[in-house]
Design an enzyme around this catalytic site. Sequence first.
Site, PDB file in Angstrom:
ATOM      1  N   ASN A 196      24.294   3.949  41.170  1.00  0.00           N
ATOM      2  CA  ASN A 196      23.949   2.854  42.072  1.00  0.00           C
ATOM      3  C   ASN A 196      24.490   3.207  43.450  1.00  0.00           C
ATOM      4  O   ASN A 196      25.093   4.262  43.641  1.00  0.00           O
ATOM      5  CB  ASN A 196      24.548   1.532  41.566  1.00  0.00           C
ATOM      6  CG  ASN A 196      23.953   0.327  42.289  1.00  0.00           C
ATOM      7  OD1 ASN A 196      22.745   0.199  42.464  1.00  0.00           O
ATOM      8  ND2 ASN A 196      24.824  -0.555  42.773  1.00  0.00           N
ATOM      9  N   LYS A 197      24.319   2.307  44.392  1.00  0.00           N
ATOM     10  CA  LYS A 197      24.704   2.556  45.779  1.00  0.00           C
ATOM     11  C   LYS A 197      26.134   3.076  45.900  1.00  0.00           C
ATOM     12  O   LYS A 197      27.035   2.600  45.194  1.00  0.00           O
ATOM     13  CB  LYS A 197      24.566   1.258  46.586  1.00  0.00           C
ATOM     14  CG  LYS A 197      24.885   1.373  48.039  1.00  0.00           C
ATOM     15  CD  LYS A 197      24.197   2.509  48.721  1.00  0.00           C
ATOM     16  CE  LYS A 197      22.690   2.471  48.494  1.00  0.00           C
ATOM     17  NZ  LYS A 197      22.055   3.693  49.075  1.00  0.00           N
ATOM     18  N   GLN A 213      23.249  -2.725  53.461  1.00  0.00           N
ATOM     19  CA  GLN A 213      22.329  -3.561  52.670  1.00  0.00           C
ATOM     20  C   GLN A 213      22.971  -4.910  52.344  1.00  0.00           C
ATOM     21  O   GLN A 213      22.291  -5.920  52.250  1.00  0.00           O
ATOM     22  CB  GLN A 213      21.968  -2.840  51.354  1.00  0.00           C
ATOM     23  CG  GLN A 213      21.039  -1.658  51.515  1.00  0.00           C
ATOM     24  CD  GLN A 213      21.784  -0.355  51.670  1.00  0.00           C
ATOM     25  OE1 GLN A 213      22.905  -0.313  52.179  1.00  0.00           O
ATOM     26  NE2 GLN A 213      21.147   0.737  51.264  1.00  0.00           N
ATOM     27  N   ARG A 235      12.511  10.219  47.682  1.00  0.00           N
ATOM     28  CA  ARG A 235      13.928   9.970  47.389  1.00  0.00           C
ATOM     29  C   ARG A 235      14.206  10.374  45.930  1.00  0.00           C
ATOM     30  O   ARG A 235      13.441  10.017  45.041  1.00  0.00           O
ATOM     31  CB  ARG A 235      14.291   8.488  47.617  1.00  0.00           C
ATOM     32  CG  ARG A 235      14.043   8.021  49.050  1.00  0.00           C
ATOM     33  CD  ARG A 235      14.548   6.614  49.267  1.00  0.00           C
ATOM     34  NE  ARG A 235      16.019   6.553  49.253  1.00  0.00           N
ATOM     35  CZ  ARG A 235      16.712   5.422  49.177  1.00  0.00           C
ATOM     36  NH1 ARG A 235      16.070   4.249  49.082  1.00  0.00           N
ATOM     37  NH2 ARG A 235      18.034   5.440  49.183  1.00  0.00           N
ATOM     38  N   ASP A 265      20.176   2.336  40.032  1.00  0.00           N
ATOM     39  CA  ASP A 265      19.055   3.193  40.431  1.00  0.00           C
ATOM     40  C   ASP A 265      18.620   4.115  39.298  1.00  0.00           C
ATOM     41  O   ASP A 265      17.480   4.567  39.256  1.00  0.00           O
ATOM     42  CB  ASP A 265      19.448   3.998  41.675  1.00  0.00           C
ATOM     43  CG  ASP A 265      19.519   3.078  42.876  1.00  0.00           C
ATOM     44  OD1 ASP A 265      18.490   2.879  43.526  1.00  0.00           O
ATOM     45  OD2 ASP A 265      20.596   2.486  43.099  1.00  0.00           O
ATOM     46  N   ARG A 317      13.197  -0.550  50.050  1.00  0.00           N
ATOM     47  CA  ARG A 317      14.200   0.187  49.304  1.00  0.00           C
ATOM     48  C   ARG A 317      14.620  -0.688  48.114  1.00  0.00           C
ATOM     49  O   ARG A 317      14.169  -1.814  47.967  1.00  0.00           O
ATOM     50  CB  ARG A 317      15.403   0.579  50.168  1.00  0.00           C
ATOM     51  CG  ARG A 317      15.765  -0.335  51.318  1.00  0.00           C
ATOM     52  CD  ARG A 317      16.348  -1.682  50.995  1.00  0.00           C
ATOM     53  NE  ARG A 317      17.406  -1.575  50.013  1.00  0.00           N
ATOM     54  CZ  ARG A 317      17.682  -2.552  49.188  1.00  0.00           C
ATOM     55  NH1 ARG A 317      17.018  -3.660  49.216  1.00  0.00           N
ATOM     56  NH2 ARG A 317      18.625  -2.434  48.292  1.00  0.00           N
ATOM     57  N   GLY A 318      15.502  -0.091  47.254  1.00  0.00           N
ATOM     58  CA  GLY A 318      15.828  -0.779  46.010  1.00  0.00           C
ATOM     59  C   GLY A 318      14.937  -0.226  44.899  1.00  0.00           C
ATOM     60  O   GLY A 318      13.700  -0.168  45.034  1.00  0.00           O
ATOM     61  N   ALA A 319      15.567   0.204  43.803  1.00  0.00           N
ATOM     62  CA  ALA A 319      14.840   0.960  42.765  1.00  0.00           C
ATOM     63  C   ALA A 319      13.557   0.292  42.273  1.00  0.00           C
ATOM     64  O   ALA A 319      12.486   0.921  42.300  1.00  0.00           O
ATOM     65  CB  ALA A 319      15.791   1.260  41.600  1.00  0.00           C
TER      66      ALA A 319
HETATM   67  O1  MRU Z   1      19.432   3.078  49.126  1.00  0.00           O
HETATM   68  P1  MRU Z   1      18.904   1.823  48.523  1.00  0.00           P
HETATM   69  O2  MRU Z   1      19.016   0.620  49.414  1.00  0.00           O
HETATM   70  O3  MRU Z   1      17.522   1.981  47.962  1.00  0.00           O
HETATM   71  O4  MRU Z   1      19.877   1.544  47.260  1.00  0.00           O
HETATM   72  C1  MRU Z   1      19.615   0.418  46.491  1.00  0.00           C
HETATM   73  C2  MRU Z   1      20.608   0.205  45.421  1.00  0.00           C
HETATM   74  O5  MRU Z   1      21.530   0.961  45.189  1.00  0.00           O
HETATM   75  C3  MRU Z   1      20.368  -0.996  44.530  1.00  0.00           C
HETATM   76  O6  MRU Z   1      21.571  -1.532  44.087  1.00  0.00           O
HETATM   77  C4  MRU Z   1      19.532  -0.561  43.341  1.00  0.00           C
HETATM   78  O7  MRU Z   1      18.407   0.125  43.789  1.00  0.00           O
HETATM   79  C5  MRU Z   1      19.117  -1.711  42.480  1.00  0.00           C
HETATM   80  S1  MRU Z   1      17.962  -2.675  43.252  1.00  0.00           S
HETATM   81  C6  MRU Z   1      17.560  -3.910  42.198  1.00  0.00           C
END
Ligand code: MRU
Length: 357
Positions: free
Chosen positions: A248-249, A197, A88, A238, A45-47
């Site tokens: 973002n999250k 996370q 996603r 994201d 996970r993470g963009a």
């Molecule tokens: O649901 P996730 O864990 O994929 O969400 C991730 C985030 O919100 C991160 O902050 C974002 O993707 C940046 S990662 C460098």
Amino acid sequence: MIPTLEWLPEGVNFLDQTKLPLEETYVLATDYKQVATVIRDMIVRGAPAIGVSAAMGMAIGIDRSAATSLDALTAEVAVFAKTLAETRPTAVNLFWGIDEIRNLYNSLAAKNTPIPQIKSAVVARARQMYDEDIAACKQMGAHGAALLPKEGTVLTHCNAGALATCGYGTALGVIRAAIERGHKIDVLADETRPFLQGARLTAWELMKDNIPTAVLCDNMAAHLMSKGRIQAVIVGADRIAANGDVANKIGTYGVAILAKEHKIPFYVAAPWSTLDLQTATGEGIPIEQRDAREVTHANGKQMTPDGVGIENPAFDVTPARYITAIITERGVIHSPSKQSIQAMDAQIAPEPELATT
Ligand code: MRU
């Protein structure tokens, strides 16, 4: 370096982030469907990591295809792209990763390039995107380090580190770069309910680097800000709209409001591939809704009464006016707006001086 994902002859090997920090296990995805499942189930996970994973999913699909004609392969490529695109909706890097490989495939197919050559070209490009992602993180670190306090505490939300990229990290990369340049920084990591996370992933990777880290519940940041315990906030993104609004999250918007109220700088670090110039404002960013069990259960144990209603949006949007600066590999966009983003988009930023570690 933390092996978030790795291209192997057998397939793409992913560090299972649903099992961290207690177990370090890997999931080997040997076809595009398995890569899609790994993304959907947040094993990766993470963009930025999602973006490169999607590119590798496209490449593995093409590389493993038994198609003997370009027409047949082209039809399959459409299926690979659709399957990965449905995993996603919020992180725009997913669609960027798919398009990078699909566009390369289309340009080679249009020239009737022999299939074996196409296969090696798309695999090479996906692997190159892996290296480019790490380089971009290091460039963000070089551009953003000076923005962080020479000595102080930095709050972060979710995980925007090596685990959310191919290595080094975006927001955590800026923290790493500042520390490499002599800053005395300790980190406060929001636990980031419901997927945790921060508590699980950010704490794990920063402790591996001996970076002083403490975890707090998401509802504690306001109190610590009011006590002057936090000197800066840095998060990832994201999707960034053309006007500078940032998705973002979930919980990031709340932290941004608190930071503004307490006059604490709020930074966003993200690669250019996270900018979505086709989306005018944050209003246009699709917000993923995830399974209610993420809220009703913790470690598999039910916490809420049967049948209660549940809300579980996975992301929120922070309007540009709450953001002090956006740190990209091209440079820093102070007071992000449509104009300042267009100005950065128009110019090719000079290569920053990278720290020799
Ligand atoms: O649901 P996730 O864990 O994929 O969400 C991730 C985030 O919100 C991160 O902050 C974002 O993707 C940046 S990662 C460098």
